[in-house]
Write an enzyme that holds these catalytic residues in place. Sequence first.
Site, PDB file in Angstrom:
ATOM      1  CD  GLU A 113      -1.737  -2.372   1.800  1.00 26.15           C
ATOM      2  OE1 GLU A 113      -2.285  -3.459   1.900  1.00 26.15           O
ATOM      3  OE2 GLU A 113      -0.590  -2.452   2.379  1.00 26.15           O
ATOM      4  CE1 TYR A 125       7.554   0.964  -3.622  1.00 27.04           C
ATOM      5  CE2 TYR A 125       5.987   1.870  -3.198  1.00 27.04           C
ATOM      6  CZ  TYR A 125       6.935   2.349  -2.875  1.00 27.04           C
ATOM      7  OH  TYR A 125       7.309   2.001  -1.140  1.00 27.04           O
TER       8      TYR A 125
END
Length: 154
Positions: A113, A125
Site C-alpha cells: 500500500e 513502484y
Amino acid sequence: MERCKDTEIITYRVATVADIDQIVEIEKAAFTVPWPAEAFYQDILTNRFALYLLMEYKGVVVGYCGVWIVVDEAHITNIALLPEYRGKKLGETLMKKMMSYAKEAGAEKMTLEVRVSNIRARSLYKKLGFQEGGIRKSYYTDNQEDALVMWVNL
C-alpha cells in the site's frame, strides 16, 4: 554524498532484535505515524512470516524493508530510508533486493500500500513493474488519506 554508485559498500542483512532501535529511528524520520518498537519486536520475535531486510552503507544502517511472506504472496509492510540517503536510488536497490529475496522464498506475487499522494514512491513502484490494484479508503490514520494497493508478479 552525491550518488551511491559504490555498490560494493552497500550490504544487506536480515534484521535481529538488536537492530530494532535503528529501525525505529529510521521509521520516525520517515513517517508521520511511525510504527512503535513493539510492532517490530512482535514481528521479529514471533511472526514466522515476517522478515526485515536492512541496508547498510559504509557500515551504517540507512534503510530497511519489511515483508510478510505467506505461501506464495509477499506483502511489503514498510520500506524507509534515512532522509539524507533518499534520492540516490537506494530505495530502488532495496526494493529490488527484497523482491529477489521474496521470489527465492517462494513468493509469486508482491503487494504493498502507498499513499495516493506519494507520487515519488508510486513512480518507483511502477518502474519496478507494480500495477495499481485498488484503493483502501481512509487507510492512513494521521489524515485519513486513501492508500493505493499495488501488485507485481515476481
